[in-house]
Design a protein around this motif. Sequence first.
Motif, short mmCIF file in Angstrom:
data_model
loop_
_atom_site.label_atom_id
_atom_site.label_comp_id
_atom_site.label_asym_id
_atom_site.label_seq_id
_atom_site.Cartn_x
_atom_site.Cartn_y
_atom_site.Cartn_z
N ASP A 58 -1.28 9.50 -1.25
CA ASP A 58 -2.33 10.18 -0.51
C ASP A 58 -1.71 11.27 0.35
O ASP A 58 -0.79 11.03 1.11
CB ASP A 58 -3.02 9.14 0.40
CG ASP A 58 -4.33 9.69 0.92
OD1 ASP A 58 -4.42 10.90 1.17
OD2 ASP A 58 -5.25 8.89 1.06
N VAL A 61 -4.11 4.06 5.40
CA VAL A 61 -4.39 3.19 6.54
C VAL A 61 -5.01 1.87 6.08
O VAL A 61 -5.96 1.87 5.30
CB VAL A 61 -5.37 3.87 7.52
CG1 VAL A 61 -5.74 2.92 8.66
CG2 VAL A 61 -4.78 5.15 8.08
N LEU A 62 -4.43 0.76 6.52
CA LEU A 62 -5.11 -0.53 6.39
C LEU A 62 -6.12 -0.62 7.51
O LEU A 62 -5.75 -0.61 8.68
CB LEU A 62 -4.12 -1.69 6.56
CG LEU A 62 -3.16 -2.03 5.44
CD1 LEU A 62 -2.31 -3.23 5.87
CD2 LEU A 62 -3.92 -2.37 4.16
N ARG A 63 -7.37 -0.72 7.14
CA ARG A 63 -8.39 -0.76 8.19
C ARG A 63 -8.59 -2.19 8.67
O ARG A 63 -8.93 -3.07 7.88
CB ARG A 63 -9.74 -0.29 7.66
CG ARG A 63 -9.75 1.07 7.02
CD ARG A 63 -11.20 1.33 6.65
NE ARG A 63 -11.32 2.45 5.72
CZ ARG A 63 -12.50 2.92 5.34
NH1 ARG A 63 -13.61 2.36 5.79
NH2 ARG A 63 -12.57 3.93 4.51
N LEU A 64 -8.47 -2.41 9.94
CA LEU A 64 -8.71 -3.74 10.48
C LEU A 64 -10.19 -3.86 10.86
O LEU A 64 -10.55 -3.90 12.03
CB LEU A 64 -7.79 -4.00 11.68
CG LEU A 64 -6.29 -3.76 11.43
CD1 LEU A 64 -5.46 -4.31 12.58
CD2 LEU A 64 -5.83 -4.37 10.11
N MET A 86 0.84 -1.20 0.00
CA MET A 86 0.00 0.00 0.00
C MET A 86 0.87 1.25 0.00
O MET A 86 0.60 2.23 -0.69
CB MET A 86 -0.91 -0.03 1.23
CG MET A 86 -1.71 1.22 1.45
SD MET A 86 -2.75 1.10 2.96
CE MET A 86 -1.48 1.25 4.25
N VAL A 88 -0.29 3.41 -3.11
CA VAL A 88 -1.33 4.39 -2.84
C VAL A 88 -0.67 5.73 -2.52
O VAL A 88 0.23 5.79 -1.69
CB VAL A 88 -2.21 3.94 -1.66
CG1 VAL A 88 -3.28 4.98 -1.36
CG2 VAL A 88 -2.83 2.59 -1.96
N GLU A 110 -3.29 12.61 2.63
CA GLU A 110 -3.95 12.56 3.93
C GLU A 110 -3.36 11.43 4.77
O GLU A 110 -2.32 11.57 5.37
CB GLU A 110 -5.45 12.37 3.75
CG GLU A 110 -6.10 13.45 2.91
CD GLU A 110 -6.17 14.80 3.63
OE1 GLU A 110 -6.35 14.81 4.85
OE2 GLU A 110 -6.03 15.85 2.96
N ARG A 111 -4.02 10.31 4.76
CA ARG A 111 -3.56 9.20 5.58
C ARG A 111 -3.75 7.90 4.80
O ARG A 111 -4.74 7.73 4.11
CB ARG A 111 -4.34 9.13 6.89
CG ARG A 111 -3.73 10.01 7.97
CD ARG A 111 -4.77 10.72 8.79
NE ARG A 111 -4.13 11.58 9.78
CZ ARG A 111 -3.78 12.83 9.53
NH1 ARG A 111 -3.97 13.35 8.35
NH2 ARG A 111 -3.22 13.55 10.48
#
Lengths: 343, 343, 343, 343
Positions: free
Chosen positions: D55, D60-63, D49, D53, D57-58
Amino acid sequence: MVAEKSALPKSVAQVKVLAQPGFMPAEPRSAAEPHIWRWRDLRPEALEMGQNVHDRERRVLRLGNPSLAPRTATTNTLFAGIQVVMPGEVARAHRHTPAALRFVIESRGGYTVVNGDRVPMLPGDLVLTPNWCWHDHCNDTDEPMIWLDGLDTPLNGLLETVFYEEYPDEVQPPVDVMDKGLTRYGGRALLPRWEEHHGRHSPLMHYPCEEARSSLVRLAELAEGSPQDGVILEYTNPLTGGAVMPTIACHIQLLRPGERTAAHRHTSSTIYHVVEGRGASIVGGEELAWESHDVFCVPLWAYHEHVNTSSEPAILFSYTDAPMFKALDLFREQAHPDGRLGA
Amino acid sequence: MVAEKSALPKSVAQVKVLAQPGFMPAEPRSAAEPHIWRWRDLRPEALEMGQNVHDRERRVLRLGNPSLAPRTATTNTLFAGIQVVMPGEVARAHRHTPAALRFVIESRGGYTVVNGDRVPMLPGDLVLTPNWCWHDHCNDTDEPMIWLDGLDTPLNGLLETVFYEEYPDEVQPPVDVMDKGLTRYGGRALLPRWEEHHGRHSPLMHYPCEEARSSLVRLAELAEGSPQDGVILEYTNPLTGGAVMPTIACHIQLLRPGERTAAHRHTSSTIYHVVEGRGASIVGGEELAWESHDVFCVPLWAYHEHVNTSSEPAILFSYTDAPMFKALDLFREQAHPDGRLGA
Amino acid sequence: MVAEKSALPKSVAQVKVLAQPGFMPAEPRSAAEPHIWRWRDLRPEALEMGQNVHDRERRVLRLGNPSLAPRTATTNTLFAGIQVVMPGEVARAHRHTPAALRFVIESRGGYTVVNGDRVPMLPGDLVLTPNWCWHDHCNDTDEPMIWLDGLDTPLNGLLETVFYEEYPDEVQPPVDVMDKGLTRYGGRALLPRWEEHHGRHSPLMHYPCEEARSSLVRLAELAEGSPQDGVILEYTNPLTGGAVMPTIACHIQLLRPGERTAAHRHTSSTIYHVVEGRGASIVGGEELAWESHDVFCVPLWAYHEHVNTSSEPAILFSYTDAPMFKALDLFREQAHPDGRLGA
Amino acid sequence: MVAEKSALPKSVAQVKVLAQPGFMPAEPRSAAEPHIWRWRDLRPEALEMGQNVHDRERRVLRLGNPSLAPRTATTNTLFAGIQVVMPGEVARAHRHTPAALRFVIESRGGYTVVNGDRVPMLPGDLVLTPNWCWHDHCNDTDEPMIWLDGLDTPLNGLLETVFYEEYPDEVQPPVDVMDKGLTRYGGRALLPRWEEHHGRHSPLMHYPCEEARSSLVRLAELAEGSPQDGVILEYTNPLTGGAVMPTIACHIQLLRPGERTAAHRHTSSTIYHVVEGRGASIVGGEELAWESHDVFCVPLWAYHEHVNTSSEPAILFSYTDAPMFKALDLFREQAHPDGRLGA
């Protein structure tokens, strides 16, 4: 049956007429006057006492404020003394309702046992023995231990609340690990959560010198601090963020070379101990020049300001009854209208 | 520049050696002894004083405890007095840090103005004039007003915290509505939320007699109450549920005909006023028989128990310094080992 | 032994990439929309339900907000319902973690038993049945009882904290004295001190109508009240001066004839019940005209203002989740930039 | 004038009859199921990622817990993610009401700026970015920074309280001194007293790894710790001794080699991150074997116990919503009747 035997158990003659105009002063004036005790005088006396007085209990030079005699008090509510424990001696275990603190002046080791926890005592360390905690002291080194004793015995005397109990044995049982309380409660904003601490005082009995000193020095590089106190840290109860004991708060502060604080006064009184450095304080109109290990007091409602007259940082330890006045809604503080008193 | 001019501003001769064994007592014994002031003696003296003493300020019979002379104190920390305001008189406006309460004994009307609010005073009413609140009293009736004055002046004296200020005028300005504070804060568990109350004391200055009395009577029908105090209600600060003032708590209690309480003692001291009824209290070994409007005191750490010796309910009003001891972690309480002292 | 048997008990496919710009809104918009339920519609339905539905438990018209369907919720966190107990019926005893309140609309008597205390229910009374308190209801009169049910079931649903338990018997045991809790805790700033109340909610379960109503009327004569709410009183926990329950606060307010409040919004939501009077509220841009016994809701962060359009005082009862938002530091409030919305 | 124009702004058809028996469960069952995310899966995805990716902003891999889809939530109220900041990147400044924490997994340096204070981020450090505090992140090193993101976004979603604001510039202004907050508030039970901290969260944004780790190791030598959690420390707000944020508490705990904890459950949910070591947790009947940097969750009211299956200490970091449940009086805890679940 409660018989109506008692006519008048006490005379009513005590009843008097009060013509009250002016019976209260516009503002308080403490019976205590500003005073300084100099280390160059205290130390020889302390050591001589160590040689000549033999006592299984405690050997203390009382820093009684002359203006308060015959009371043994340094300010109206607080007491300061210089305690000496000679090599090989113990001061036997007891407990009392007056809250106490020790600020170590000279030591090569030695320790206090507080409620079973053995707390080492090195120069600059703050050690608490709060209300009703068992404590004994032991010097297992080859040099005398000397420390500042701070107590609220005068307050407990005024309030008639002194309870006292001797420990069944001379000292509390030996332990295998020192300073357990510091390990438990002395982390930086870290608290154990598998046990509950009972009591209103700090669960932490030992505030080592190095931590306080290095925090002060780092802070002095980045913060102005308080106009009245410079860079000042409060030793706190980590469970509440408040004062270490309900009746006494402890602080340590650093005055930068040449720094002069703004003058103010408050209803609390304070006893100062010079950890290091050289300077002077103007207290209630008197100038008290101080250097390392001197002790001086600021009575209630006396204007005061401090100045570091040297080219090195000065560090002051102090303890105060301010938490009591705040709890009773009797704390007041006032800046001096002229800002600063000294030149 | 702060000159090192001052050699030793105070002698160190004050320093003394302390041989401490036994310097603290196992438990406290108050200098105050139990005492009772009887209404049959007080009332004539009060009225005579009303005739003969002329005072723009306050006319008060001081119930000084003989054992505490020359201090003007009823217990170590609390004062009781009998204040008289004659028809047409005013007691001019002032404020002070000592906290005060009034418990009305005789009145056909009349009022106290507290911080601008006009508070009526009828027999059995409790009126507060907390720390630093402006207050004046006025008797606009044809009969003398007589009330019990309760203050913590002895505590403020011990702590050296008395501040005092006269109001610029003789009295505070007239108002169109009486007892605004009671309307605002005197609902049953109802509080206004559009304003903030500043201060640590109750925002409610008036606790009318009838409410307290009828609550007691209703409670006495359904509850045992406390073994030590019977059915007892605390007048509270409705914003916190705690004591009305940080240094003084007020209670009213009912003893059923023949009821005898269990004996206990505590580090707080208490002053009792007999609202109605007849009975006796054993206090520190002395039996004090009492009837309506008598005043008696229970010193710190004195065992005490109460008995209603009559066939009617007895009602006692009391005030105590317990909140102070609790705030300072110096409150202790102990049941008498024998349970009850009297027959 | 804990075997390493589990390879990957759940796929990690759930892991996703988050491109976050704009993933959070500048400010919240509640899924709940403003809504009003009119008494002229509710009452016939309630009575019809009383005739046709037979239930040993509870018979409730749910005021579900259409915008929140299929959830049974009036605002995001609060529920309102109309409960009917027919003559001779009981609603059997149980307890649950959702906190509940009842505001009585029609009744000739009847009662709720809360934790063993029998509480009478008359029109305008507020009765609490807090988190985990046993409660049953009984109508021992000849007329239907109708009341507003307020619960935080939607909140407990969101937080997954619903616990429920049935009482072993149909109802709690009969008692000889009614309303003991009111006698104990319902004095004006008077609290019993011989017992400890456990729990975070009020110890007072009954707030009678007449007290609240007459306090409001008296206050309206001497105080402006809040710009946003007029003369408003909070029903409080007398032990703390705070909200009656940790998740719900209750208020009653009076709007004088013609009075229009200032518009504001807050993160808490509120359900209003019109005790008496006629007026309208502008809520989130919608005008809701109301009269006696109507129920309406103000969702989170919706601007709202109230107006009394009649020539008589209007009285509104309301309950809100504000204490929760305050406890979590998520309470925000904002005045409308234009001050008032209506004409 | 408020016209009575609105007939029925909303239909009352929503009103329904409720037959309630059994409408509440005896106890809650969370929609969330136990789940574990393994570092051996997460790390490659995170780095991929990072490459692909882009970005501002942020990233984040969302769990996201599969059982809660389509909500982005790890437990009902808490979120966990893996955030990656590539060398030279910044994550631009913003603030929001959801409270956040970062627990650093991989880093050679880099920092977060919180309300103007630049906080370094090294492996094992805990960094807070509480409710409404400005924050941006910067990686000024040559290696990717990877950390665990913990937020209460699901709670804020449920409560509809998300507010969000972008900082006017990409990042907050540079500073000359790093980690001022740690210098101010990170002493051992020492607090500065010349400034007031506003806000309900901790004033300390940085809890360095080394301090927590070494405290744990020292404590493990002298204390048993909690049956359910072993030796566990809470990161605290030093001004109160309480949780770091009103909605999230953070802990770190050590399980000795072979140590198995007692099973219990509570209404709070917890997300665990394995700082180091190897073991397993039985959660809601599922055995989750874990090793370094794995993340797993314990849903509300699921029994759980932990075991260190290795011969080295295991250290777990965790965050929980328990402070919220305690504030709302909805916290419950229950020991498993069998004591322990595993062999």
